[in-house]
Design an enzyme around this catalytic site. Structure first.
Site, PDB file in Angstrom:
ATOM      1  N   THR A 105       0.743  -1.284   0.354  1.00 60.29           N
ATOM      2  CA  THR A 105      -0.123  -0.116  -0.323  1.00 60.29           C
ATOM      3  C   THR A 105       1.003   1.348  -0.016  1.00 60.29           C
ATOM      4  O   THR A 105       0.411   2.410  -0.134  1.00 60.29           O
ATOM      5  CB  THR A 105      -1.276  -0.117   1.299  1.00 60.29           C
ATOM      6  OG1 THR A 105      -0.202   0.024   2.513  1.00 60.29           O
ATOM      7  CG2 THR A 105      -1.922  -1.066   1.270  1.00 60.29           C
ATOM      8  N   ASP A 200      18.030   0.918   3.621  1.00 58.73           N
ATOM      9  CA  ASP A 200      18.884  -0.068   3.419  1.00 58.73           C
ATOM     10  C   ASP A 200      20.653  -0.143   3.054  1.00 58.73           C
ATOM     11  O   ASP A 200      21.318  -0.861   3.223  1.00 58.73           O
ATOM     12  CB  ASP A 200      18.507  -1.174   1.840  1.00 58.73           C
ATOM     13  CG  ASP A 200      17.516  -2.368   2.182  1.00 58.73           C
ATOM     14  OD1 ASP A 200      17.366  -2.605   3.151  1.00 58.73           O
ATOM     15  OD2 ASP A 200      16.744  -2.432   1.039  1.00 58.73           O
TER      16      ASP A 200
HETATM   17  C1  PRP Z   1      11.700   5.268   3.717  1.00 60.86           C
HETATM   18  C2  PRP Z   1      12.760   6.278   3.701  1.00 60.86           C
HETATM   19  C3  PRP Z   1      11.245   7.395   4.251  1.00 60.86           C
HETATM   20  C4  PRP Z   1      10.574   6.742   3.709  1.00 60.86           C
HETATM   21  C5  PRP Z   1       9.876   7.880   2.726  1.00 60.86           C
HETATM   22  O1  PRP Z   1      11.746   4.688   4.761  1.00 60.86           O
HETATM   23  O2  PRP Z   1      13.256   6.798   4.836  1.00 60.86           O
HETATM   24  O3  PRP Z   1      11.001   6.969   5.436  1.00 60.86           O
HETATM   25  O4  PRP Z   1      10.780   5.967   3.070  1.00 60.86           O
HETATM   26  O5  PRP Z   1       8.687   7.152   1.678  1.00 60.86           O
HETATM   27  P1  PRP Z   1       7.236   8.046   1.612  1.00 60.86           P
HETATM   28  O6  PRP Z   1       7.930   9.168   1.664  1.00 60.86           O
HETATM   29  O7  PRP Z   1       6.407   7.550   0.806  1.00 60.86           O
HETATM   30  O8  PRP Z   1       5.858   7.826   2.691  1.00 60.86           O
HETATM   31  P2  PRP Z   1      10.922   3.024   4.872  1.00 60.86           P
HETATM   32  O9  PRP Z   1       9.878   2.878   4.881  1.00 60.86           O
HETATM   33  O10 PRP Z   1      12.002   2.693   3.458  1.00 60.86           O
HETATM   34  O11 PRP Z   1      12.028   2.437   6.330  1.00 60.86           O
HETATM   35  P3  PRP Z   1      12.962   2.148   6.350  1.00 60.86           P
HETATM   36  O12 PRP Z   1      13.536   3.195   6.553  1.00 60.86           O
HETATM   37  O13 PRP Z   1      13.485   1.083   8.175  1.00 60.86           O
HETATM   38  O14 PRP Z   1      13.997   1.253   5.053  1.00 60.86           O
END
Ligand code: PRP
Ligand code: URA
Length: 206
Positions: A105, A200
């Protein structure tokens, strides 16, 4: 308000981050350095207060930062910016907000929250390298407002137009600072050209 910070050093480090062959060690260092440079630029607008001090020679008036600060990374990738931000604001408190995007989602799921005390009297700097759909940062900003924060800025490294629109709509009073505005999102809500998954790449969990 969106402000793209232009500086040759920032652009150079960002190119290093974008390259797919950059190893985690160098990627992590670039995130930390960019955070330092960006917070230094953002701090141009911070308020000063005048105090009286004594140098070894004489008494004089001098300036110090007028506010207290809280740095709030959005986990995980925001963690990579904390050490760089603390180089500029070493006395800042650090809060943490844990959000992860659902892979299907693309909506954020909250899993952790620990915020600094007296949040309403602090200037809060939210850090996350990536502003993609804006779902995670918008949710984090709302969590901070719900906890009483009144003065918040958001600092990212790459922003997509979709995320800028989302934050500007949900939180029009919160300034967004970025080192780059990219083209768009792909079908998996990754920023194009972007740099891939920031968390990552920082933590070498690809
Ligand atoms: C990534 C990033 C942001 C988010 C941005 O985190 O660090 O927090 O995605 O995406 P959005 O603007 O569409 O919400 P992720 O959810 O991949 O988690 P992680 O940092 O733990 O890898
Ligand atoms: N999160 C990331 O880490 N990268 C993107 O491109 C989008 C969201």
């Amino acid at each position: 308000m969106i402000q793209e910070i232009f500086h040759p050093i920032l652009k150079d480090r960002l190119t290093l981050m974008r390259r797919k062959e950059t190893p985690a060690k160098d990627f992590r260092q670039a995130v930390e350095e960019i955070a330092t440079f960006m917070i230094y630029e953002v701090a141009k607008n911070f308020k000063l207060q005048e105090i009286e001090i004594e140098t070894p020679i004489t008494k004089c008036k001098a300036k110090i930062l007028a506010e207290e600060f809280g740095i709030v990374p959005i986990l995980r990738a925001g963690l990579g910016m904390v050490s760089g931000a603390l180089k500029v604001l070493p006395n800042a408190a650090v809060g943490h907000i844990g959000l992860v995007r659902d892979e299907t989602t693309h909506k954020p799921i909250e899993y952790y929250k620990k915020l600094p005390p007296n949040i309403s009297s602090k200037k809060i700097i939210v850090v996350d390298p990536m502003l993609a759909t804006g779902g995670s940062s918008s949710a984090a900003l709302q969590m901070l407002k719900d906890a009483g924060a009144k003065d918040i800025v958001f600092v990212c490294i790459i922003a997509a137009p979709e995320g800028i629109k989302k934050i500007s709509g949900d939180h029009p009073e919160i300034p967004i600072y970025t080192a780059a505005v990219d083209e768009s999102l792909n079908e998996n809500a990754y920023i194009v050209p972007g740099l891939g998954d920031a968390g990552d790449r920082i933590f070498d969990t690809l």
